[in-house]
Scaffold this motif. Structure first.
Motif, PDB file in Angstrom:
ATOM      1  N   GLY A 239       0.868  -1.130  -0.050  1.00 17.88           N
ATOM      2  CA  GLY A 239       0.034   0.085   0.039  1.00 17.88           C
ATOM      3  C   GLY A 239       0.837   1.439   0.039  1.00 17.88           C
ATOM      4  O   GLY A 239       0.575   2.328   0.317  1.00 17.88           O
ATOM      5  N   ALA A 240       2.035   1.231  -0.521  1.00 21.54           N
ATOM      6  CA  ALA A 240       2.984   2.170  -0.736  1.00 21.54           C
ATOM      7  C   ALA A 240       3.318   2.679  -2.111  1.00 21.54           C
ATOM      8  O   ALA A 240       2.829   2.060  -3.229  1.00 21.54           O
ATOM      9  N   GLU A 241       4.072   3.782  -2.248  1.00 18.34           N
ATOM     10  CA  GLU A 241       4.579   4.171  -3.564  1.00 18.34           C
ATOM     11  C   GLU A 241       5.854   3.720  -3.856  1.00 18.34           C
ATOM     12  O   GLU A 241       6.823   3.819  -3.072  1.00 18.34           O
ATOM     13  N   ALA A 242       6.035   3.306  -5.129  1.00 16.54           N
ATOM     14  CA  ALA A 242       7.563   3.248  -5.604  1.00 16.54           C
ATOM     15  C   ALA A 242       8.067   4.253  -5.952  1.00 16.54           C
ATOM     16  O   ALA A 242       7.757   4.967  -7.031  1.00 16.54           O
ATOM     17  N   VAL A 243       9.210   4.609  -5.469  1.00 13.21           N
ATOM     18  CA  VAL A 243       9.908   5.947  -5.485  1.00 13.21           C
ATOM     19  C   VAL A 243      11.354   5.795  -6.115  1.00 13.21           C
ATOM     20  O   VAL A 243      12.140   5.196  -5.477  1.00 13.21           O
ATOM     21  N   GLU A 244      11.585   6.383  -7.220  1.00 11.27           N
ATOM     22  CA  GLU A 244      13.045   6.287  -7.828  1.00 11.27           C
ATOM     23  C   GLU A 244      14.076   7.126  -7.307  1.00 11.27           C
ATOM     24  O   GLU A 244      13.487   8.454  -7.011  1.00 11.27           O
ATOM     25  N   ILE A 245      15.126   6.539  -7.034  1.00  9.66           N
ATOM     26  CA  ILE A 245      16.332   7.485  -6.352  1.00  9.66           C
ATOM     27  C   ILE A 245      17.505   7.140  -7.195  1.00  9.66           C
ATOM     28  O   ILE A 245      17.387   6.025  -7.900  1.00  9.66           O
ATOM     29  N   ASP A 246      18.476   8.001  -7.251  1.00 11.40           N
ATOM     30  CA  ASP A 246      19.460   7.628  -8.041  1.00 11.40           C
ATOM     31  C   ASP A 246      20.838   8.079  -7.373  1.00 11.40           C
ATOM     32  O   ASP A 246      21.354   9.118  -7.317  1.00 11.40           O
ATOM     33  N   PRO A 247      21.241   7.302  -6.567  1.00  8.68           N
ATOM     34  CA  PRO A 247      22.288   7.583  -5.531  1.00  8.68           C
ATOM     35  C   PRO A 247      23.649   7.896  -6.390  1.00  8.68           C
ATOM     36  O   PRO A 247      24.643   8.455  -5.900  1.00  8.68           O
TER      37      PRO A 247
END
Length: 291
Positions: A265-273
């Motif tokens: 029940g969450a959002e997939a959030v893209e990050i770029d370390p």
């Protein structure tokens, strides 16, 4: 007669112009090119560039969007590395360690992780490649506190090569002040957040989590896909705690993360370390983690 004199004057003027242009072009052609500095990954470029400015051409070995864990330098890159002035590395990624025996002049290879309290991590082969060297988590640049040490190491190497440069020292002091400001901002965010932990697919924020007192829960476990039980436990706990986001790196497929996020029940959030603008990027990731 007047016309002839005018023609002669114009001709001489043109000859002078052409001569000047030719000299200018020759000077340009004879001007030595800038020396090149290499960094192994994108986040290191901003550190080095902030110190040396535009005095050097700064190249990055691992291209944007590629994974350092599966990267291998080309023969052309090895030639360029041997011709470069300095090579700045994290010092913990497998392909970096392999450079040691292949670069002429070992003193040009600068290990920026020197002096950092390193964290043991998984080092298993998987579909993303060989993660790290000797079981050490390599993602040191994810923490502003580690970044401060890395900037100091970079300046020390540059200052040793160019000890008379007041400009580089001044630039380094400015960079150090920026990292201190980032450290203060991140500390404040983590102190004031209600989030006790954050969930990420690949454990790329280990040093960030340790240095700022927030737990990183990784879907991947010991470099492998999670077992069904482990994944079920993480999803169940996330539901109970009302976790809003699950983070994943841009280098990883979104599809599998979206399925897990939906179950939570969450959002997939893209990050770029691995983003080049490491200071701004860490600040942005910190905000996402603590919101």
């Amino acid at each position: 007669m007047i016309i002839e004199n005018m023609r002669l004057t114009v001709t001489l003027s043109l000859l002078i112009v052409f001569a000047c242009c030719s000299c200018s072009q020759n000077n340009k052609n004879n001007r030595p090119d800038k020396q090149t500095i290499y960094t192994t990954i994108q986040p290191l470029k901003q550190i080095v560039e902030s110190i040396v400015g535009d005095d050097f051409d700064i190249e990055v070995l691992v291209p944007s969007g590629a994974s350092p864990e599966t990267f291998e330098p080309t023969p052309k890159q090895f030639i360029a590395l041997n011709e470069s002035k300095l090579v700045f590395s994290v010092g913990l990624i497998d392909f970096e360690r392999n450079l040691i025996s292949k670069i002429n002049g070992q003193n040009k290879l600068v290990d920026l992780s020197h002096g950092i309290d390193l964290i043991e991590g998984s080092c298993s082969h998987n579909h993303h490649g060989h993660e790290c060297h000797s079981g050490i988590d390599p993602h040191v640049w994810s923490s502003p506190k580690c970044l401060k040490t890395m900037a100091h190491n970079a300046f020390t190497a540059i200052n040793a090569a160019y000890p008379d440069s007041l400009k580089y020292r001044t630039n380094y002091e400015r960079l150090n002040a920026r990292i201190d400001s980032l450290d203060t901002a991140v500390s404040r965010l983590c102190e004031n957040t209600h989030n006790r932990y954050f969930i990420v697919y690949h454990p790329a924020m280990t040093y960030f989590a340790r240095d700022y007192g927030i737990e990183q829960v990784s879907i991947e476990h010991e470099g492998k896909e999670p077992s069904a039980k482990r994944l079920a436990d993480i999803i169940e706990q996330a539901r109970r705690d009302g976790v809003k986001r699950i983070f994943y790196q841009v280098q990883f497929p979104r599809s599998s993360v979206e399925i897990i996020a939906k179950d939570m029940g969450a959002e997939a959030v893209e990050i770029d370390p691995l983003s080049e603008n490491v200071i701004e990027n860490i600040g942005n990731i910190a905000k996402l983690i603590t919101e």
